[in-house]
Design an enzyme around this catalytic site. Structure first.
Site, PDB file in Angstrom:
ATOM      1  N   SER A 113       0.833  -1.197   0.000  1.00  0.00           N
ATOM      2  CA  SER A 113       0.000   0.000   0.000  1.00  0.00           C
ATOM      3  C   SER A 113       0.875   1.257   0.000  1.00  0.00           C
ATOM      4  O   SER A 113       1.663   1.458  -0.911  1.00  0.00           O
ATOM      5  CB  SER A 113      -0.955  -0.036   1.197  1.00  0.00           C
ATOM      6  OG  SER A 113      -1.969   0.924   1.060  1.00  0.00           O
ATOM      7  N   ASP A 138      -9.933  -5.189  -4.298  1.00  0.00           N
ATOM      8  CA  ASP A 138      -9.402  -4.122  -3.449  1.00  0.00           C
ATOM      9  C   ASP A 138     -10.316  -2.891  -3.507  1.00  0.00           C
ATOM     10  O   ASP A 138     -10.524  -2.308  -4.570  1.00  0.00           O
ATOM     11  CB  ASP A 138      -7.987  -3.748  -3.918  1.00  0.00           C
ATOM     12  CG  ASP A 138      -7.212  -2.938  -2.900  1.00  0.00           C
ATOM     13  OD1 ASP A 138      -7.833  -2.198  -2.123  1.00  0.00           O
ATOM     14  OD2 ASP A 138      -5.967  -3.045  -2.885  1.00  0.00           O
ATOM     15  N   HIS A 169      -7.611  -5.647  -0.029  1.00  0.00           N
ATOM     16  CA  HIS A 169      -6.384  -4.873   0.151  1.00  0.00           C
ATOM     17  C   HIS A 169      -5.368  -5.609   1.026  1.00  0.00           C
ATOM     18  O   HIS A 169      -4.297  -5.083   1.288  1.00  0.00           O
ATOM     19  CB  HIS A 169      -6.734  -3.511   0.776  1.00  0.00           C
ATOM     20  CG  HIS A 169      -5.664  -2.483   0.651  1.00  0.00           C
ATOM     21  ND1 HIS A 169      -5.121  -2.090  -0.557  1.00  0.00           N
ATOM     22  CD2 HIS A 169      -5.014  -1.742   1.602  1.00  0.00           C
ATOM     23  CE1 HIS A 169      -4.197  -1.168  -0.350  1.00  0.00           C
ATOM     24  NE2 HIS A 169      -4.106  -0.944   0.954  1.00  0.00           N
TER      25      HIS A 169
END
Length: 260
Positions: free
Chosen positions: A98, A213, A241
């Site tokens: 991320s 996601d 995610h």
């Protein structure tokens, strides 16, 4: 073992260093607003396979010091560079999840990939992060009811079912960060872009992204794949995610195959 590395006067980063005698080294950069502990299910497996695994808590998060300033891609990349230098790391695989993926991208472009032979981007928040609308909502909630914001992030993070105790653990990880650093990274994800960095990544790059996601759309992984030379994209069909947990066996095996 765990220890602290000084990255500037008064600022020390916490480093978890597992199996220091391992034959190949993997450096993990966590996502927002978490810590190195998010990679527990990699640390359970990879050191036993002979890998040295290093988890770094960014400034403001996890067990690291939490200064008021320094929450931009350049400074965060500089922090990683200092750790790499102090530990005399070379020929490592750099794994970023991320926002950690964004920091890894800036590190590669800012320091010509110093010490890194392979790059893994996991649900990377790149080349852009949050939309202004999402960022402004997160920012408002962080400054007024941070636990509620972290709970909302937890609720949208995973595609697969998570148990109550797991959700509580994840939630507490987010609370370990400082409020000001949590807010500063939201502004970073809203305002800074990484398009110019992508052409400077020259090492073999593995891009993995959950197709479900809801935090960073899968289309961004496709864009990274188009822009980064010598990259491959592997979709994760049953993840949101958090593919490092949701499809951890697949991810761990793919990582070992990629590293070789």
């Amino acid at each position: 073992m765990g220890y602290f590395v000084n990255v500037e006067p008064g600022v020390n980063l916490y480093v978890e260093d597992l199996n220091p005698g391992g034959s190949k080294t993997i450096v993990f950069i966590h996502g927002w607003p978490l810590s190195h502990k998010q990679f527990e299910y990699q640390f359970d497996f990879l050191p036993a396979q002979g890998y040295r695994c290093i988890g770094i808590d960014w400034r403001g998060f996890g067990n690291s010091d939490k200064p008021i300033n320094g929450y931009n891609y350049d400074r965060l990349a500089d922090d990683i560079r200092t750790v790499v230098g102090v530990l005399q790391l070379n020929n490592v695989t750099l794994v970023g999840h991320s926002t950690g993926g964004s920091i890894a991208i800036r590190y590669m472009s800012r320091f010509n990939g110093y010490g890194v032979s392979k790059l893994v981007l996991v649900d990377a928040a790149a080349p852009v992060g949050f939309t202004p609308e999402t960022a402004n909502k997160f920012l408002h909630d962080t400054l007024n009811d941070r636990p509620k914001m972290i709970q909302e992030v937890t609720d949208t993070f995973f595609f697969q079912y998570i148990t109550g105790p797991f959700a509580d653990w994840f939630f507490q990880m987010g609370l370990q960060a400082a409020g000001w650093s949590t807010a500063a990274i939201i502004v970073l994800l809203r305002d800074e872009k990484l398009y110019a960095d992508l052409q400077k990544i020259l090492v073999p790059t593995l891009i993995v992204h959950g197709i479900h996601d809801k935090v960073i759309p899968f289309a961004q992984a496709q864009e990274l794949n188009q822009q980064i030379k010598n990259s491959q994209l592997v979709p994760f069909q049953y993840s949101g995610h958090g593919l490092f947990w949701e499809e951890r066996d697949k991810f761990n095996q793919l990582l070992t195959q990629f590293i070789g």
